[in-house]
Motif scaffolding. Structure first.
Motif, PDB file in Angstrom:
ATOM      1  N   GLY A   1       0.810  -1.214   0.000  1.00  0.00           N
ATOM      2  CA  GLY A   1       0.000   0.000   0.000  1.00  0.00           C
ATOM      3  C   GLY A   1       0.838   1.256   0.000  1.00  0.00           C
ATOM      4  N   GLN A   2       1.931   1.221   0.744  1.00  0.00           N
ATOM      5  CA  GLN A   2       2.836   2.363   0.800  1.00  0.00           C
ATOM      6  C   GLN A   2       3.426   2.670  -0.576  1.00  0.00           C
ATOM      7  N   MET A   3       3.828   1.636  -1.298  1.00  0.00           N
ATOM      8  CA  MET A   3       4.400   1.817  -2.631  1.00  0.00           C
ATOM      9  C   MET A   3       3.352   2.342  -3.608  1.00  0.00           C
ATOM     10  N   LEU A   4       2.141   1.825  -3.530  1.00  0.00           N
ATOM     11  CA  LEU A   4       1.081   2.269  -4.427  1.00  0.00           C
ATOM     12  C   LEU A   4       0.714   3.730  -4.181  1.00  0.00           C
ATOM     13  N   LEU A   5       0.530   4.083  -2.911  1.00  0.00           N
ATOM     14  CA  LEU A   5       0.115   5.441  -2.569  1.00  0.00           C
ATOM     15  C   LEU A   5       1.213   6.444  -2.893  1.00  0.00           C
ATOM     16  N   ALA A   6       2.475   6.056  -2.673  1.00  0.00           N
ATOM     17  CA  ALA A   6       3.588   6.968  -2.913  1.00  0.00           C
ATOM     18  C   ALA A   6       3.820   7.243  -4.386  1.00  0.00           C
ATOM     19  N   HIS A   7       3.366   6.325  -5.268  1.00  0.00           N
ATOM     20  CA  HIS A   7       3.644   6.477  -6.693  1.00  0.00           C
ATOM     21  C   HIS A   7       2.401   6.813  -7.513  1.00  0.00           C
ATOM     22  N   GLY A   8       1.368   7.326  -6.851  1.00  0.00           N
ATOM     23  CA  GLY A   8       0.279   7.946  -7.587  1.00  0.00           C
ATOM     24  C   GLY A   8      -0.949   7.120  -7.862  1.00  0.00           C
ATOM     25  N   ALA A   9      -1.095   5.939  -7.228  1.00  0.00           N
ATOM     26  CA  ALA A   9      -2.300   5.136  -7.461  1.00  0.00           C
ATOM     27  C   ALA A   9      -3.497   5.768  -6.755  1.00  0.00           C
ATOM     28  N   GLU A  10      -4.677   5.602  -7.326  1.00  0.00           N
ATOM     29  CA  GLU A  10      -5.880   6.126  -6.677  1.00  0.00           C
ATOM     30  C   GLU A  10      -6.227   5.289  -5.453  1.00  0.00           C
ATOM     31  N   SER A  11      -6.934   5.884  -4.519  1.00  0.00           N
ATOM     32  CA  SER A  11      -7.172   5.268  -3.211  1.00  0.00           C
ATOM     33  C   SER A  11      -7.940   3.955  -3.313  1.00  0.00           C
ATOM     34  N   ALA A  12      -8.935   3.887  -4.208  1.00  0.00           N
ATOM     35  CA  ALA A  12      -9.721   2.657  -4.344  1.00  0.00           C
ATOM     36  C   ALA A  12      -8.829   1.498  -4.780  1.00  0.00           C
ATOM     37  N   LEU A  13      -7.890   1.760  -5.680  1.00  0.00           N
ATOM     38  CA  LEU A  13      -6.964   0.726  -6.127  1.00  0.00           C
ATOM     39  C   LEU A  13      -6.042   0.303  -4.996  1.00  0.00           C
ATOM     40  N   VAL A  14      -5.540   1.271  -4.226  1.00  0.00           N
ATOM     41  CA  VAL A  14      -4.651   0.957  -3.104  1.00  0.00           C
ATOM     42  C   VAL A  14      -5.353   0.059  -2.094  1.00  0.00           C
ATOM     43  N   GLY A  15      -6.553   0.460  -1.680  1.00  0.00           N
ATOM     44  CA  GLY A  15      -7.293  -0.335  -0.713  1.00  0.00           C
ATOM     45  C   GLY A  15      -7.649  -1.713  -1.237  1.00  0.00           C
ATOM     46  N   GLY A  16      -8.025  -1.788  -2.512  1.00  0.00           N
ATOM     47  CA  GLY A  16      -8.385  -3.072  -3.094  1.00  0.00           C
ATOM     48  C   GLY A  16      -7.210  -4.034  -3.172  1.00  0.00           C
ATOM     49  N   ILE A  17      -6.061  -3.552  -3.613  1.00  0.00           N
ATOM     50  CA  ILE A  17      -4.874  -4.403  -3.716  1.00  0.00           C
ATOM     51  C   ILE A  17      -4.423  -4.882  -2.336  1.00  0.00           C
ATOM     52  N   MET A  18      -4.428  -3.999  -1.357  1.00  0.00           N
ATOM     53  CA  MET A  18      -4.026  -4.390   0.001  1.00  0.00           C
ATOM     54  C   MET A  18      -4.952  -5.474   0.544  1.00  0.00           C
ATOM     55  N   HIS A  19      -6.239  -5.308   0.326  1.00  0.00           N
ATOM     56  CA  HIS A  19      -7.219  -6.294   0.804  1.00  0.00           C
ATOM     57  C   HIS A  19      -7.007  -7.644   0.118  1.00  0.00           C
ATOM     58  N   ARG A  20      -6.780  -7.612  -1.187  1.00  0.00           N
ATOM     59  CA  ARG A  20      -6.587  -8.856  -1.947  1.00  0.00           C
ATOM     60  C   ARG A  20      -5.302  -9.577  -1.541  1.00  0.00           C
TER      61      ARG A  20
ATOM     62  N   VAL B   1      -9.061  -8.129   6.376  1.00  0.00           N
ATOM     63  CA  VAL B   1      -8.095  -7.031   6.229  1.00  0.00           C
ATOM     64  C   VAL B   1      -8.873  -5.724   6.170  1.00  0.00           C
ATOM     65  N   GLU B   2      -8.532  -4.804   7.061  1.00  0.00           N
ATOM     66  CA  GLU B   2      -9.165  -3.487   7.081  1.00  0.00           C
ATOM     67  C   GLU B   2      -8.096  -2.434   6.808  1.00  0.00           C
ATOM     68  N   VAL B   3      -8.421  -1.473   5.951  1.00  0.00           N
ATOM     69  CA  VAL B   3      -7.449  -0.460   5.529  1.00  0.00           C
ATOM     70  C   VAL B   3      -8.048   0.924   5.707  1.00  0.00           C
ATOM     71  N   SER B   4      -7.248   1.828   6.254  1.00  0.00           N
ATOM     72  CA  SER B   4      -7.626   3.239   6.351  1.00  0.00           C
ATOM     73  C   SER B   4      -6.544   4.060   5.668  1.00  0.00           C
ATOM     74  N   LEU B   5      -6.968   4.938   4.747  1.00  0.00           N
ATOM     75  CA  LEU B   5      -6.015   5.709   3.951  1.00  0.00           C
ATOM     76  C   LEU B   5      -6.195   7.202   4.171  1.00  0.00           C
ATOM     77  N   SER B   6      -5.085   7.930   4.126  1.00  0.00           N
ATOM     78  CA  SER B   6      -5.120   9.387   4.028  1.00  0.00           C
ATOM     79  C   SER B   6      -4.178   9.781   2.895  1.00  0.00           C
ATOM     80  N   SER B   7      -3.983  11.066   2.702  1.00  0.00           N
ATOM     81  CA  SER B   7      -3.178  11.505   1.565  1.00  0.00           C
ATOM     82  C   SER B   7      -1.708  11.135   1.697  1.00  0.00           C
ATOM     83  N   ASN B   8      -1.203  10.994   2.939  1.00  0.00           N
ATOM     84  CA  ASN B   8       0.221  10.697   3.116  1.00  0.00           C
ATOM     85  C   ASN B   8       0.498   9.622   4.162  1.00  0.00           C
ATOM     86  N   SER B   9      -0.497   8.804   4.472  1.00  0.00           N
ATOM     87  CA  SER B   9      -0.287   7.728   5.438  1.00  0.00           C
ATOM     88  C   SER B   9      -1.364   6.668   5.257  1.00  0.00           C
TER      89      SER B   9
END
Length: 255
Positions: A16-35, A45-53
């Motif tokens: 998730g850190q790599m995805l968020l840091a390199h410009g992926a949209e939040s829905a994709l980040v959360g979905g990949i982490m869950h999968r 698996v539960e995920v909470s996202l913000s713009s930088n964490s």
């Protein structure tokens, strides 16, 4: 089992850190982490996202582990995003276990195009816009030179890790300074066109698209944060353009 769950939690957080840091949209980040978590054997698996964490919680056999990560902006790089997605798919197909996936993530490093190829293509794209607006070949050449020089400045400032808003302002200033020469000396059939076309490389299209996508998909806070950042980059670009126009006393398309 607790040790395995801890390693899987770290794997999910790193992905998730790599995805968020390199410009992926939040829905994709959360979905990949869950999968990835489910493919590795987690019950939930539960995920909470913000713009930088991000914060991720895994549940297995009634045992819960929560971990948090900061996500610094590493620049948009879809190659990294694609590689993380491939790792997720390989885990789901049973090709990778969580240890092999961890090794693969550790080996992923951003690939970038040759900087001079980027400079040439940016110059060509902005010059093409000037030609589409009715500029002749002189206008095309001026726009190409201005945008290419601006891109070199942007790369040099970026390599020194200055604030992105300062980067955009300086790049816009230099680009407009060069393109305004067409107005000063009367080059081409429409000498104001280079001043408008050469700075198009600074339009923050990807962050704006991601911000809208995040808001539409329910990630309101992240979407607003990305929209504000894109707006600040646009404001910095405008300040650089106006600064150069003021210095040269040439107002281009504004006059």
């Amino acid at each position: 089992m607790e040790s395995k769950q801890r390693m899987i939690s770290r794997l999910i957080a790193q992905a998730g850190q790599m995805l968020l840091a390199h410009g992926a949209e939040s829905a994709l980040v959360g979905g990949i982490m869950h999968r990835i978590g489910l493919a590795a054997g987690m019950d939930e698996v539960e995920v909470s996202l913000s713009s930088n964490s991000l914060v991720v919680t895994t549940l297995a056999d009634g045992h819960c582990i929560t971990t948090a990560r900061r996500c610094a902006d590493r620049g948009i790089n879809m190659w990294v995003v694609t590689e993380v997605q491939r790792t997720c798919i390989m885990m789901e197909k049973g090709i990778f276990n969580y240890k092999m996936a961890q090794d693969r993530l550790n080996q992923i490093s951003p690939k970038r195009y040759n900087r001079w190829l980027v400079v040439f293509m940016i110059g060509l794209s902005c010059a093409s816009f000037s030609h589409l607006q009715g500029g002749d070949w002189t206008i095309f050449a001026v726009t190409f030179i201005a945008s290419a020089c601006g891109m070199i400045v942007r790369q040099e400032v970026g390599h020194r890790h200055f604030n992105p808003m300062l980067n955009f302002a300086v790049t816009a200033f230099v680009t407009t300074l060069i393109s305004s020469q067409a107005m000063i000396y009367g080059w081409g059939n429409q000498p104001f066109i280079p001043m408008a076309s050469a700075v198009l490389m600074l339009v923050p299209g990807f962050p704006l698209i991601n911000s809208v996508a995040d808001i539409l998909k329910g990630y309101i806070n992240t979407g607003i944060a990305r929209f504000v950042m894109a707006s600040m980059l646009t404001l910095a670009t405008c300040l650089g353009i106006v600064g150069a126009m003021t210095v040269m006393n040439v107002w281009g398309w504004v006059s």
